[in-house]
Design a protein around this motif. Structure first.
Motif, mmCIF file in Angstrom:
data_model
loop_
_atom_site.group_PDB
_atom_site.id
_atom_site.type_symbol
_atom_site.label_atom_id
_atom_site.label_comp_id
_atom_site.label_asym_id
_atom_site.label_seq_id
_atom_site.Cartn_x
_atom_site.Cartn_y
_atom_site.Cartn_z
ATOM 1 N N SER A 184 27.842 94.918 14.921
ATOM 2 C CA SER A 184 28.314 95.324 13.724
ATOM 3 C C SER A 184 28.651 93.985 12.892
ATOM 4 O O SER A 184 28.225 92.819 13.320
ATOM 5 C CB SER A 184 29.489 96.029 13.820
ATOM 6 N N SER A 185 29.236 94.177 11.889
ATOM 7 C CA SER A 185 29.429 93.025 10.889
ATOM 8 C C SER A 185 30.444 91.868 11.546
ATOM 9 O O SER A 185 30.565 90.945 11.291
ATOM 10 C CB SER A 185 30.101 93.464 9.543
ATOM 11 N N TYR A 232 22.419 92.673 11.789
ATOM 12 C CA TYR A 232 23.376 91.696 12.421
ATOM 13 C C TYR A 232 22.796 90.803 13.502
ATOM 14 O O TYR A 232 23.550 90.555 14.419
ATOM 15 C CB TYR A 232 24.529 92.655 13.092
#
Length: 335
Positions: A11-12, A50
């Motif tokens: 994820s970020s 990502y």
């Protein structure tokens, strides 16, 4: 070769980074002699998101192919920072010969990196139904490419091409320093230094159908504070900036120098471009046009510095002196 796909939990805030332990790209060199076009990559990102690449050297030892990072199938949120890309000298065109190639991918940042050789140093392609959005090309050094420094086709909203040095093109094919082809969305091309010596037709920056067919003022492109120098000893046509069938284009605070080329060359040429604003630029040419416009509309133009030794330094559907151009158009009152 490395093939990357999505990993559960990424994820970020949970990214995966490939980087040099010392922070020096010269300490990590990944090279590959690509035997065929289907194997033309070192990193292949298939829908992967990502991932970060930092302070690496990627080098092609193939005699043909230069593609080093290949992103496709909506590979999103990728950061490439401080890397060194070394392709091969080529007279071919296409994605196999581009050190970075992204197809239908979004939120890609390429920054503080250097590029040598290849056909297009950076090549980003979307489609009419899937523009590539959130593309940022920042502070890179691009040299000795064959056709285009940064090729952007169907690249849409939030495009930023800022602070890049694009120099020393390998001659023998017409090309551009920065080429934006189609794509809708707000965009910025600014603070780039483009200095090219070319024996073929060339444009420092070229727009082709930007903001078409939406034609929305909210999707304006700002081309500002760029320094562009094009040198040629040939009689080919060269342009500092060439805009074709593009809508809502703002040209502010650019400095453009043209040395040589056909008398039809120009610092800025707006060809069937609409709603253009041209202010506070310096256009310095020899016996060429400081400014050319053919059809389309100029919303405003003023405070520009035009220098040309030509009898008619302005073309506005026909030749004009600066005084007659001002009188006819009511533009550039303070230029």
């Amino acid at each position: 070769q490395y093939t990357l796909s999505n990993i559960t939990g990424q994820s970020s805030t949970n990214t995966i980074t490939f980087q040099s332990l010392t922070g020096d790209s010269a300490d990590v060199i990944l090279s590959y002699a690509m035997p065929s076009s289907s194997a033309a990559h070192i990193f292949l990102l298939d829908g992967a998101s990502y991932f970060n690449f930092k302070n690496l050297t990627l080098k092609s030892t193939s005699i043909y192919y230069s593609r080093l990072i290949y992103m496709y199938n909506f590979a999103n949120h990728i950061i490439i920072d401080g890397c060194n890309f070394i392709g091969v000298e080529t007279s071919n065109s296409g994605s196999y010969y581009s050190p970075i190639y992204a197809n239908q991918s979004n939120q890609i940042t390429i920054q503080n990196s250097s590029f040598e050789q290849g056909s297009y140093a950076i090549m980003i392609e979307g489609t009419s139904s899937n523009n590539c959005n959130g593309i940022k090309i920042l502070g890179n050094r691009i040299r000795n490419f064959y056709i285009v420094g940064a090729y952007l086709s169907y690249v849409g909203d939030s495009l930023e091409v800022v602070g890049n040095n694009i120099m020393d093109r390998v001659n023998s094919y017409s090309g551009q320093g920065i080429y934006k082809n189609y794509g809708e969305g707000k965009a910025t091309i600014s603070h780039n230094n483009i200095k090219i010596t070319s024996s073929t037709p060339f444009a420092g920056i070229q727009l082709y159908y930007h903001n078409y067919p939406a034609n929305s003022s909210s999707n304006a492109i700002s081309i500002n504070n760029n320094f562009i120098e094009v040198n040629t000893t040939s009689t080919n046509v060269v342009y500092g900036i060439y805009s074709y069938s593009s809508y809502y284009t703002n040209f502010y605070y650019n400095t453009i120098k043209i040395n040589g080329g056909a008398t039809s060359s120009a610092a800025l040429y707006c060809n069937y471009s609409y709603n253009s604003n041209i202010k506070n630029n310096i256009f310095d040419v020899g016996n060429q046009y400081a400014f050319r416009r053919y059809n389309g509309t100029i919303s405003s133009s003023d405070y520009n510095n035009f220098y040309s030794t030509a009898t008619y330094p302005i073309y506005y559907n026909t030749n004009y002196t600066l005084a007659s151009y001002k009188s006819y158009t009511s533009l550039d009152a303070h230029s």
